[in-house]
Design an enzyme around this catalytic site. Structure first.
Site: not given
Ligand code: ASP
Length: 309
Positions: A176, A204-207, A227-228
């Site tokens: 990210t 699916r959606v992340g943060d 990121t994480g």
């Molecule tokens: N935080 C991002 C997600 O969960 C992934 C990432 O940081 O690489 O979509």
């Protein structure tokens, strides 16, 4: 004169040892340095923090090295679904998009949501309809094709697993991208963009596109891009948590960011990192993984890019 500054990240976690060659490391560092320089240049010319974070993130999205825009990972159906967000700390205006395809620079669409719609968050077909009305050109699938990403996907495509691009797992890393900046007027902003997780499904959606979780900005406290492991960053409302510690406990941006990344998110099982800036231009970049692609540049003379801890 007030300090102005910018920080960027290209994801927490790093390629496992053996996969990172000196040549590749140089490529990552040079891509980070270019994005940092361009964002900084805008600030130096008196442009706003919003302009600077959008520009830096666009450049990272245009590089195949990072999991955002051009380098986005593959979904379970061999497509790309991207998420992005942006927030202005002066006005608290914000924009986010998720599950979009074919858009070269998702961060710009997020900015258009913020500035050209009455809304904060648009998703999927609706977000694509909005892009169409603004005459966005759509890239075809070949623009987003990357051999390394495709290989990552082929290895897990018929399984139920999805890959958070992480350093503890074979050949993978988070990717990210994000930027935070403080301009000459002391206004701050944050932007984040991602392709999410390899082999993700069910929308699916992340943060990353969620205001308060992966991205947040408020002149009173800080601007943050995370990121994480997205699911944990959502549960921990990480970006807003850092701002809350500053506002309600009077912590510095450095202490608040450390508390969240090296304690609170670990306590609930999450890992990753963040970049943060306050309205005085102070920067913090903590991570609890082996590394985080990152860089910072400030009018006080700091100029560095780094990968490992
Ligand atoms: N935080 C991002 C997600 O969960 C992934 C990432 O940081 O690489 O979509």
């Amino acid at each position: 004169m007030k300090t102005f500054s910018i920080a960027i990240h290209g994801g927490a976690g790093t390629l496992v040892k053996g996969m990172m060659t000196p040549e590749l490391e140089a490529q990552y560092k040079s891509a980070l340095q270019s994005a940092l320089n361009e964002g900084y240049k805008l600030l130096d010319h008196g442009k706003s923090a919003i302009e600077a974070v959008e520009e830096a993130v666009k450049l990272l999205e245009n590089s195949h090295l990072f999991n955002a825009g051009k380098g986005s990972v593959f979904t379970a159906t061999e497509t790309h679904e991207m998420d992005a967000s942006i927030m202005d700390g002066k006005t608290l205006n914000a924009g986010g998009v998720s599950l979009i395809t074919g858009i070269k620079n998702p961060v710009s669409l997020a900015r258009d949501v913020m500035e050209k719609s009455e809304h904060v968050f648009l998703a999927g077909d609706g977000a694509m309809q909005f892009a169409k009305e603004l005459n966005y050109k759509l890239e075809d699938a070949s623009y987003f094709y990357d051999e390394f990403r495709h290989k990552q996907w082929l290895e897990i495509k018929d399984t139920d697993s999805f890959q958070l691009d992480h350093s503890t797992k074979k050949d993978s890393k988070f990717g990210t991208v994000g930027a935070v900046a403080c301009d000459k007027d002391g206004n701050i902003a944050a932007a984040t963009s991602t392709g999410g997780m390899t082999n993700k499904k069910w929308g699916r959606v992340g943060d990353s596109p969620m205001i308060g979780a992966g991205n947040y900005a408020n002149n009173k406290t800080c601007a943050i891009s995370c990121t994480g492991s997205g699911e944990f960053f959502i549960k921990g409302v990480v970006a807003y948590d850092v701002a809350c510690l500053m506002e309600h406990k009077g912590m510095s941006v450095e202490d608040a960011s450390n508390e969240v990344i090296n304690k609170r998110i670990l306590d609930i099982g999450g890992d990753g990192g963040l970049i943060a800036v306050d309205a005085k231009g102070n920067i913090a970049m903590p991570f609890n993984t082996e590394g985080m692609y990152r860089g910072q540049k400030s009018s006080n003379g700091v100029n560095e890019v780094a990968i490992y801890g």
